[in-house]
Design a protein around this motif. Structure first.
Motif, PDB file in Angstrom:
ATOM      1  N   ARG A  65      42.716  42.260  40.523  1.00 27.24           N
ATOM      2  CA  ARG A  65      40.445  42.866  41.503  1.00 27.24           C
ATOM      3  C   ARG A  65      40.302  43.161  40.708  1.00 27.24           C
ATOM      4  O   ARG A  65      38.873  42.622  40.377  1.00 27.24           O
ATOM      5  CB  ARG A  65      41.409  44.216  41.937  1.00 27.24           C
ATOM      6  CG  ARG A  65      40.470  45.428  42.181  1.00 27.24           C
ATOM      7  CD  ARG A  65      40.404  46.756  42.360  1.00 27.24           C
ATOM      8  NE  ARG A  65      40.887  47.099  41.093  1.00 27.24           N
ATOM      9  CZ  ARG A  65      41.728  48.956  41.801  1.00 27.24           C
ATOM     10  NH1 ARG A  65      41.314  49.613  42.419  1.00 27.24           N
ATOM     11  NH2 ARG A  65      41.858  49.361  40.071  1.00 27.24           N
ATOM     12  N   LEU A  66      40.286  43.345  38.509  1.00 22.93           N
ATOM     13  CA  LEU A  66      39.529  43.327  37.944  1.00 22.93           C
ATOM     14  C   LEU A  66      38.506  41.552  38.095  1.00 22.93           C
ATOM     15  O   LEU A  66      37.724  41.545  37.920  1.00 22.93           O
ATOM     16  CB  LEU A  66      39.322  43.560  36.723  1.00 22.93           C
ATOM     17  CG  LEU A  66      39.061  43.634  35.345  1.00 22.93           C
ATOM     18  CD1 LEU A  66      37.461  44.274  35.783  1.00 22.93           C
ATOM     19  CD2 LEU A  66      39.820  43.917  33.888  1.00 22.93           C
ATOM     20  N   HIS A  67      39.356  40.744  37.939  1.00 24.99           N
ATOM     21  CA  HIS A  67      38.993  39.220  37.442  1.00 24.99           C
ATOM     22  C   HIS A  67      38.803  38.488  39.365  1.00 24.99           C
ATOM     23  O   HIS A  67      36.983  38.811  38.957  1.00 24.99           O
ATOM     24  CB  HIS A  67      40.363  38.439  37.752  1.00 24.99           C
ATOM     25  CG  HIS A  67      39.787  36.348  38.213  1.00 24.99           C
ATOM     26  ND1 HIS A  67      39.792  36.147  36.718  1.00 24.99           N
ATOM     27  CD2 HIS A  67      39.703  36.071  39.383  1.00 24.99           C
ATOM     28  CE1 HIS A  67      38.858  35.186  37.093  1.00 24.99           C
ATOM     29  NE2 HIS A  67      38.794  34.815  38.785  1.00 24.99           N
ATOM     30  N   ILE A  68      38.490  39.358  40.386  1.00 21.56           N
ATOM     31  CA  ILE A  68      37.422  39.125  41.412  1.00 21.56           C
ATOM     32  C   ILE A  68      36.222  40.218  40.680  1.00 21.56           C
ATOM     33  O   ILE A  68      35.254  40.483  41.736  1.00 21.56           O
ATOM     34  CB  ILE A  68      38.267  40.373  42.731  1.00 21.56           C
ATOM     35  CG1 ILE A  68      39.088  39.342  42.968  1.00 21.56           C
ATOM     36  CG2 ILE A  68      37.317  39.785  44.060  1.00 21.56           C
ATOM     37  CD1 ILE A  68      39.794  38.887  44.425  1.00 21.56           C
ATOM     38  N   LYS A  69      37.082  41.126  40.419  1.00 19.03           N
ATOM     39  CA  LYS A  69      35.481  42.257  40.271  1.00 19.03           C
ATOM     40  C   LYS A  69      33.895  41.733  39.369  1.00 19.03           C
ATOM     41  O   LYS A  69      33.234  41.732  39.552  1.00 19.03           O
ATOM     42  CB  LYS A  69      36.208  44.229  40.214  1.00 19.03           C
ATOM     43  CG  LYS A  69      34.806  44.667  39.831  1.00 19.03           C
ATOM     44  CD  LYS A  69      35.411  45.764  39.040  1.00 19.03           C
ATOM     45  CE  LYS A  69      34.085  47.150  39.308  1.00 19.03           C
ATOM     46  NZ  LYS A  69      35.255  48.768  39.229  1.00 19.03           N
ATOM     47  N   ASP A  70      35.146  41.082  38.327  1.00 17.02           N
ATOM     48  CA  ASP A  70      34.526  40.503  37.222  1.00 17.02           C
ATOM     49  C   ASP A  70      32.747  39.433  37.778  1.00 17.02           C
ATOM     50  O   ASP A  70      32.039  38.844  37.723  1.00 17.02           O
ATOM     51  CB  ASP A  70      34.918  39.691  36.331  1.00 17.02           C
ATOM     52  CG  ASP A  70      35.693  40.968  35.504  1.00 17.02           C
ATOM     53  OD1 ASP A  70      34.876  42.181  35.082  1.00 17.02           O
ATOM     54  OD2 ASP A  70      36.276  40.541  34.415  1.00 17.02           O
TER      55      ASP A  70
END
Length: 81
Positions: A65-70
């Protein structure tokens, strides 16, 4: 742990118009947006113990999720995306 999953509009309130514009004009962004929301719902179900999973599964989902949000944030900040 939150009571409700965050929406991207909650995370980026100053970018709501840009999010809408990209969702309707950029297929890659639309897929990222949908994947982010699905991960968010899944993580929320895990955190609230509606659908418990091992901690390592939860942590991996949070990393994704964090990777996608970045990636989404980079696209929101890039006026040419």
């Amino acid at each position: 742990m939150s009571n409700a999953p965050n929406d991207l509009a909650d995370d980026f309130p100053d970018k709501v118009d840009r999010i809408h514009q990209l969702k309707t004009s950029n297929n890659h962004f639309a897929r990222l947006y949908d994947e982010y929301n699905e991960l968010n719902r899944t993580i929320h179900r895990i955190e609230t113990r509606v659908e418990p999973k091992p901690e390592e599964v939860e942590e991996e989902l949070k990393r994704r999720r964090l990777h996608i949000k970045d990636e989404i944030m980079a696209m929101l900040d890039n006026g040419n995306a």
